[in-house]
Design an enzyme around this catalytic site. Structure first.
Site, PDB file in Angstrom:
ATOM      1  CD  GLU A   1      -2.713   2.238  -3.550  1.00 23.68           C
ATOM      2  OE1 GLU A   1      -3.411   2.595  -3.517  1.00 23.68           O
ATOM      3  OE2 GLU A   1      -1.246   2.963  -2.472  1.00 23.68           O
TER       4      GLU A   1
ATOM      5  CG  ASP B   1      -2.091   1.307   1.551  1.00 22.64           C
ATOM      6  OD1 ASP B   1      -2.395   1.253   0.330  1.00 22.64           O
ATOM      7  OD2 ASP B   1      -1.734   2.016   2.319  1.00 22.64           O
TER       8      ASP B   1
END
Length: 507
Positions: A244, A215
């Protein structure tokens, strides 16, 4: 007996005319061969009502009851659609109202709403039994808003100074600012760094997971990722790190690949795909250009995770509805491209039922398993084709034709050639392909809708109805199947003799 014989003949006929798939050699399975079903744990399936603490399905920001047992119960459902991996939102213990998993309170504990560590171990084990891989979401950028470390004097230097991010072009600000006010961890602190390394390795050792989706990658220094990668990959071979990096410039994203991150969710792809497939008469050439840039900028472009929507975006169904389109029709076209173009297809839970949803948290509704099966069957067919045809996973990618939304692509891997035709227009379209584009004297066998295109002296003519698609495999012309006809005659003859002797014996 006669009915049984007719059934036998039908089966014999189908097998004789079935697609002569090449006997694919046993190859080492690579991550580019996977397809991923993305699950928000709390919103998927409630398998154990005993852990339903403070559940309120009417409150979009409260827990809805989904848990690890619920995912275990639906592994066969996911596998039957052809998916070979699942990605779960964070399962670590979160502070109050952290149903989504991104407000971590304890990096070494499973969220009680989701179950226990034993449940997670069992989930991974059951997935592996089905030859499916498991990816967990892992957060190293921040903690929850009220993490106990914030009140611990011994850990006052575990966080950066509280500052918002104002200049998103300033990398230092992006890495050190408090994203949405979440306490930003100071990875340069040796204690923080080691804590995160140890936690990441601990989950791999304890549960045997297969990868992390990382993340908020761009909010963490690149040097950290390089060290993080070496640490986690020392624990398990072929462990994937899927990053990400939320950015429109593929060059910005690709640079993180130099620091140990294997794959990335492809936001430039999403930006184009969400526009192109949510309404007709949109050219597919911008998507092909995304691929061309990816091939130029990334070391491993086949490892890019392609998607139509996710937990941070408005549901694709909502985009179609806003354009006054039938979501099922539009999703079919989008998923056809997703499953047949280069990359790792990632499908957000609920897309297979055309789940609607606006901005977060409306895009995270509770899954409904009592629904129409039309899209599920279509996804299953796409999954089956991708798994069976290596050219759809490993082949090169060439645009043969594109005009105002009618597009034809070709993928070739070793001796296998597939052709993907997508009519993203509001009219029936005809496309002519010549012998320079496809080998002559063959036929295109449609595997989605059963279309058959035989070549003539000028090439191939593909005709597709509006807003439909087809995946073809290039194969030798079938013509008259003499061996089949001979076998059929022999079977009928044998059956006739059988009936003759059976009646004679009765007499």
């Amino acid at each position: 007996m006669r009915k049984q014989f007719i059934s036998f003949l039908a089966m014999f006929f189908l097998l004789s005319f079935a697609l002569p798939t090449q006997a694919e050699e046993k190859r080492e399975r690579k991550w580019q061969d996977e397809s991923v079903y993305f699950i928000m744990v709390d919103r998927f399936n409630n398998g154990n009502p005993k852990n339903d603490y403070e559940v309120n399905v009417k409150d979009p920001k409260a827990y809805h009851g989904g848990d690890l047992q619920g995912i275990i119960d639906k592994l066969d459902y996911i596998k039957e659609m052809g998916f070979t991996a699942i990605w779960l939102t964070p399962v670590f213990a979160n502070e109050k109202s952290g149903y989504h998993g991104y407000w971590i309170e304890d990096f070494y504990k499973v969220e009680e709403h989701f179950g226990t560590l034993e449940d997670l171990k069992r989930l991974v084990k059951e997935a592996h039994k089905r030859d499916m891989k498991v990816i967990l979401d892992f957060v190293v950028n921040h903690t929850g808003y009220h993490h106990p470390w914030l009140n611990d004097p011994a850990k006052k230097d575990w966080f950066h100074e509280k500052k918002e991010i104002f200049n998103w072009a300033d990398q230092s600000e992006v890495e050190n600012g408090w994203l949405f006010g979440l306490p930003d961890l100071a990875q340069e602190n040796p204690e923080v760094k080691q804590y995160l390394f140890d936690a990441a390795k601990w989950w791999i050792k304890e549960t045997d997971i297969d990868g992390y989706r990382l993340d908020t990658v761009k909010h963490v220094p690149k040097w950290f990722w390089e060290e993080f990668s070496k640490e986690v990959k020392s624990v398990k071979k072929d462990f994937i790190l899927l990053g990400e990096v939320w950015h429109d410039d593929p060059r910005y994203i690709a640079d993180y690949g130099k620091y140990g991150i294997d794959a990335f969710v492809d936001y430039p792809f999403y930006k184009e795909a969400s526009i192109i497939f949510s309404k007709p008469d949109q050219s597919l050439e911008p998507l092909y250009n995304v691929w061309r840039r990816n091939a130029a900028f990334y070391e491993q472009p086949y490892l890019l995770g392609t998607f139509l929507d996710n937990h941070d975006q408005v549901r694709f169904t909502r985009l179609a509805l806003q354009n006054r389109q039938n979501p099922t029709t539009r999703i079919k076209l989008g998923l056809t491209y997703l499953f047949s173009a280069p990359g790792i297809p990632i499908m957000y839970y609920g897309t297979e039922i055309a789940m609607d949803g606006g901005e977060d948290p409306d895009n995270r509704r509770l899954m409904n398993f009592r629904t129409d099966k039309e899209l599920i069957e279509y996804v299953s067919k796409l999954g089956e084709l991708r798994n069976k045809l290596p050219s759809l996973r490993r082949g090169d990618f060439e645009l043969l034709y594109e005009k105002d939304g009618m597009a034809v692509f070709k993928r070739t891997f070793e001796n296998e050639t597939t052709v993907i035709a997508i009519n993203n227009t509001s009219k029936t379209q005809k496309v002519h392909l010549d012998e320079k584009q496809l080998a002559p004297n063959k036929e295109l066998r449609g595997l989605l809708a059963g279309d058959l295109v035989r070549s003539d002296k000028d090439g191939y003519d593909i005709i597709l109805d509006r807003e439909t698609s087809e995946i073809y495999v290039l194969a030798p012309k079938s013509g008259l199947n003499i061996p089949f006809i001979s076998a059929l005659v022999a079977v009928y003859g044998a059956f006739g003799l059988f009936l003759y002797y059976a009646r004679k014996q009765k007499k």
